[in-house]
Scaffold this active site. Structure first.
Site, PDB file in Angstrom:
ATOM      1  N   ASP A  38      28.706 -18.102  25.719  1.00 15.57           N
ATOM      2  CA  ASP A  38      29.630 -18.727  26.658  1.00 15.57           C
ATOM      3  C   ASP A  38      28.896 -19.679  27.596  1.00 15.57           C
ATOM      4  O   ASP A  38      27.762 -19.409  28.005  1.00 15.57           O
ATOM      5  CB  ASP A  38      30.325 -17.636  27.472  1.00 15.57           C
ATOM      6  CG  ASP A  38      31.620 -18.121  28.118  1.00 15.57           C
ATOM      7  OD1 ASP A  38      32.007 -19.275  27.877  1.00 15.57           O
ATOM      8  OD2 ASP A  38      32.228 -17.339  28.854  1.00 15.57           O
ATOM      9  N   GLY A  39      29.539 -20.788  27.932  1.00 16.13           N
ATOM     10  CA  GLY A  39      29.016 -21.689  28.947  1.00 16.13           C
ATOM     11  C   GLY A  39      28.640 -23.072  28.466  1.00 16.13           C
ATOM     12  O   GLY A  39      28.136 -23.883  29.255  1.00 16.13           O
ATOM     13  N   ASN A  40      28.884 -23.386  27.193  1.00 16.76           N
ATOM     14  CA  ASN A  40      28.513 -24.714  26.686  1.00 16.76           C
ATOM     15  C   ASN A  40      29.231 -25.832  27.428  1.00 16.76           C
ATOM     16  O   ASN A  40      28.626 -26.854  27.790  1.00 16.76           O
ATOM     17  CB  ASN A  40      28.833 -24.818  25.197  1.00 16.76           C
ATOM     18  CG  ASN A  40      27.998 -23.873  24.350  1.00 16.76           C
ATOM     19  OD1 ASN A  40      27.044 -23.263  24.828  1.00 16.76           O
ATOM     20  ND2 ASN A  40      28.375 -23.732  23.095  1.00 16.76           N
ATOM     21  N   ARG A  42      30.629 -25.789  30.470  1.00 20.11           N
ATOM     22  CA  ARG A  42      30.193 -25.905  31.857  1.00 20.11           C
ATOM     23  C   ARG A  42      28.797 -26.518  31.949  1.00 20.11           C
ATOM     24  O   ARG A  42      28.504 -27.288  32.869  1.00 20.11           O
ATOM     25  CB  ARG A  42      30.210 -24.521  32.518  1.00 20.11           C
ATOM     26  CG  ARG A  42      31.578 -24.138  33.069  1.00 20.11           C
ATOM     27  CD  ARG A  42      31.669 -22.664  33.386  1.00 20.11           C
ATOM     28  NE  ARG A  42      31.783 -21.878  32.164  1.00 20.11           N
ATOM     29  CZ  ARG A  42      31.701 -20.561  32.126  1.00 20.11           C
ATOM     30  NH1 ARG A  42      31.462 -19.896  33.239  1.00 20.11           N
ATOM     31  NH2 ARG A  42      31.842 -19.914  30.987  1.00 20.11           N
ATOM     32  N   TRP A  43      27.937 -26.187  30.990  1.00 21.41           N
ATOM     33  CA  TRP A  43      26.603 -26.784  30.958  1.00 21.41           C
ATOM     34  C   TRP A  43      26.722 -28.306  30.849  1.00 21.41           C
ATOM     35  O   TRP A  43      26.022 -29.046  31.544  1.00 21.41           O
ATOM     36  CB  TRP A  43      25.836 -26.231  29.768  1.00 21.41           C
ATOM     37  CG  TRP A  43      24.408 -26.684  29.644  1.00 21.41           C
ATOM     38  CD1 TRP A  43      23.309 -26.084  30.164  1.00 21.41           C
ATOM     39  CD2 TRP A  43      23.936 -27.847  28.939  1.00 21.41           C
ATOM     40  NE1 TRP A  43      22.172 -26.782  29.835  1.00 21.41           N
ATOM     41  CE2 TRP A  43      22.536 -27.874  29.077  1.00 21.41           C
ATOM     42  CE3 TRP A  43      24.561 -28.848  28.210  1.00 21.41           C
ATOM     43  CZ2 TRP A  43      21.752 -28.872  28.509  1.00 21.41           C
ATOM     44  CZ3 TRP A  43      23.785 -29.850  27.649  1.00 21.41           C
ATOM     45  CH2 TRP A  43      22.392 -29.859  27.799  1.00 21.41           C
ATOM     46  N   ARG A  51      31.828 -32.285  26.448  1.00 19.65           N
ATOM     47  CA  ARG A  51      31.669 -30.888  26.042  1.00 19.65           C
ATOM     48  C   ARG A  51      30.858 -30.752  24.758  1.00 19.65           C
ATOM     49  O   ARG A  51      30.130 -29.780  24.559  1.00 19.65           O
ATOM     50  CB  ARG A  51      33.045 -30.248  25.858  1.00 19.65           C
ATOM     51  CG  ARG A  51      33.792 -29.997  27.157  1.00 19.65           C
ATOM     52  CD  ARG A  51      35.203 -29.464  26.869  1.00 19.65           C
ATOM     53  NE  ARG A  51      35.161 -28.252  26.064  1.00 19.65           N
ATOM     54  CZ  ARG A  51      35.006 -27.024  26.558  1.00 19.65           C
ATOM     55  NH1 ARG A  51      34.855 -26.850  27.865  1.00 19.65           N
ATOM     56  NH2 ARG A  51      35.007 -25.969  25.761  1.00 19.65           N
ATOM     57  N   ASN A  86      40.265 -20.492  19.370  1.00 17.63           N
ATOM     58  CA  ASN A  86      39.631 -21.795  19.582  1.00 17.63           C
ATOM     59  C   ASN A  86      40.291 -22.921  18.794  1.00 17.63           C
ATOM     60  O   ASN A  86      40.031 -24.110  19.063  1.00 17.63           O
ATOM     61  CB  ASN A  86      38.144 -21.730  19.227  1.00 17.63           C
ATOM     62  CG  ASN A  86      37.320 -20.963  20.233  1.00 17.63           C
ATOM     63  OD1 ASN A  86      36.252 -20.444  19.913  1.00 17.63           O
ATOM     64  ND2 ASN A  86      37.798 -20.857  21.471  1.00 17.63           N
ATOM     65  N   ARG A 203      27.097 -11.314  27.200  1.00 24.51           N
ATOM     66  CA  ARG A 203      27.976 -12.470  27.394  1.00 24.51           C
ATOM     67  C   ARG A 203      27.368 -13.337  28.487  1.00 24.51           C
ATOM     68  O   ARG A 203      27.263 -12.927  29.643  1.00 24.51           O
ATOM     69  CB  ARG A 203      29.395 -12.062  27.783  1.00 24.51           C
ATOM     70  CG  ARG A 203      30.276 -13.292  27.993  1.00 24.51           C
ATOM     71  CD  ARG A 203      31.744 -13.003  28.009  1.00 24.51           C
ATOM     72  NE  ARG A 203      32.486 -14.256  27.994  1.00 24.51           N
ATOM     73  CZ  ARG A 203      33.710 -14.404  27.522  1.00 24.51           C
ATOM     74  NH1 ARG A 203      34.347 -13.362  27.021  1.00 24.51           N
ATOM     75  NH2 ARG A 203      34.309 -15.578  27.531  1.00 24.51           N
ATOM     76  N   GLU A 222      27.351  -1.121  25.405  1.00 22.45           N
ATOM     77  CA  GLU A 222      26.939  -1.491  26.759  1.00 22.45           C
ATOM     78  C   GLU A 222      27.089  -3.001  26.884  1.00 22.45           C
ATOM     79  O   GLU A 222      26.856  -3.745  25.931  1.00 22.45           O
ATOM     80  CB  GLU A 222      25.485  -1.085  27.012  1.00 22.45           C
ATOM     81  CG  GLU A 222      25.231   0.410  26.935  1.00 22.45           C
ATOM     82  CD  GLU A 222      25.912   1.173  28.061  1.00 22.45           C
ATOM     83  OE1 GLU A 222      25.986   0.633  29.186  1.00 22.45           O
ATOM     84  OE2 GLU A 222      26.365   2.310  27.823  1.00 22.45           O
TER      85      GLU A 222
END
Length: 265
Positions: A38-40, A42-43, A51, A86, A203, A222
């Protein structure tokens, strides 16, 4: 949740994991690690880039994490690359992802095979997947199918709920009586039923959601939520997550014995 301890060697654990089943030895390294990458987006946004630039930058992370997991002794690694949800993204982004995945598969297939890694794709059944990509995915699974090293599962066009529904349909088609259905028989109808339960889910980007990912397999996993965005995630971050896992008490609904004989719930 932040991660990180000052332990240099992931094999040196002063607090070994609780035995998951009677008689099974405790594992200092999780057998099955799953990553929600996760975070591509926002990066890329932080850098005023499209994006797609974030997705492209994620390739380096994927290879780094695969190598780190293999070196650490992880036996199964699952990566959440593309969900059934997606498909609702803009078509330009979806098309880019399809071409990117095909390029990554073709580029890194020789390395994965040379490392003895067995590759699988969980999902990849939607007719919208380009035929050329579907062929490359099938070729990679065939090429690496007999490898005996770490198993890499790429969850692509994957949905945990869909897998559960398909398993139920399979049981019905097989004529299994309702009274005969057990957790074990149900799991045998899931895709790749030899896949062990997930021990640790990572994550990235700090988001704390399951997002329909391997719902059956993560029942007792976990979870660790490092704040770093996926394109910036590297082997040291991955090893820090493994160290965090080693300091967890895995109770599986039971209690953890203390050294003085008492039990802690």
């Amino acid at each position: 949740m932040t991660v990180g301890h000052s332990v240099d060697d992931p094999s040196e654990d002063p607090h070994p994991a609780v035995r998951p089943t009677g008689g099974a030895p405790p594992r200092k390294v999780p057998r099955h690690v799953a990553c929600v990458m996760d975070g591509n987006g926002r990066w890329a946004a932080q850098r005023s880039l499209p994006r797609t630039s974030g997705h492209r930058a994620a390739e380096t992370t994927v290879i780094d994490v695969i190598e780190a997991a293999r070196a650490a002794g992880v036996e199964w690694l699952s990566l959440y690359a593309f969900s059934t949800e997606n498909w609702g993204r803009p078509s330009t982004e979806v098309d880019y992802l399809m071409h990117l995945v095909r390029r990554v598969v073709r580029k890194h297939a020789p390395l994965l095979h040379a490392r003895g890694i067995r590759c699988r794709f969980l999902g990849a059944s939607d007719p919208r997947i380009p035929p050329a990509l579907a062929r490359d995915v099938a070729d990679l699974m065939t090429l690496t199918g007999d490898n005996s090293g770490m198993t890499l599962t790429v969850a692509f066009d994957h949905g945990g709920r869909r897998d559960i529904v398909e398993a139920a349909r399979s049981l019905i088609r097989a004529g299994v009586p309702a009274e005969a259905v057990t957790e074990e028989s149900f799991a045998a109808h899931l895709p790749f039923p030899d896949t062990p339960d997930v021990d640790l889910v990572i994550r990235t980007s700090g988001e704390q959601r399951i997002s329909n990912f391997m719902l059956w397999q993560v029942a007792y996993a976990e979870w660790v939520f490092p704040p770093v965005l996926w394109p910036d995630f590297r082997a040291p971050h991955f090893l820090a997550c493994l160290r965090t896992y080693r300091h967890r008490d895995r109770r599986f609904g039971g209690v953890v014995p203390q050294q003085n004989g008492a039990f802690r719930p």
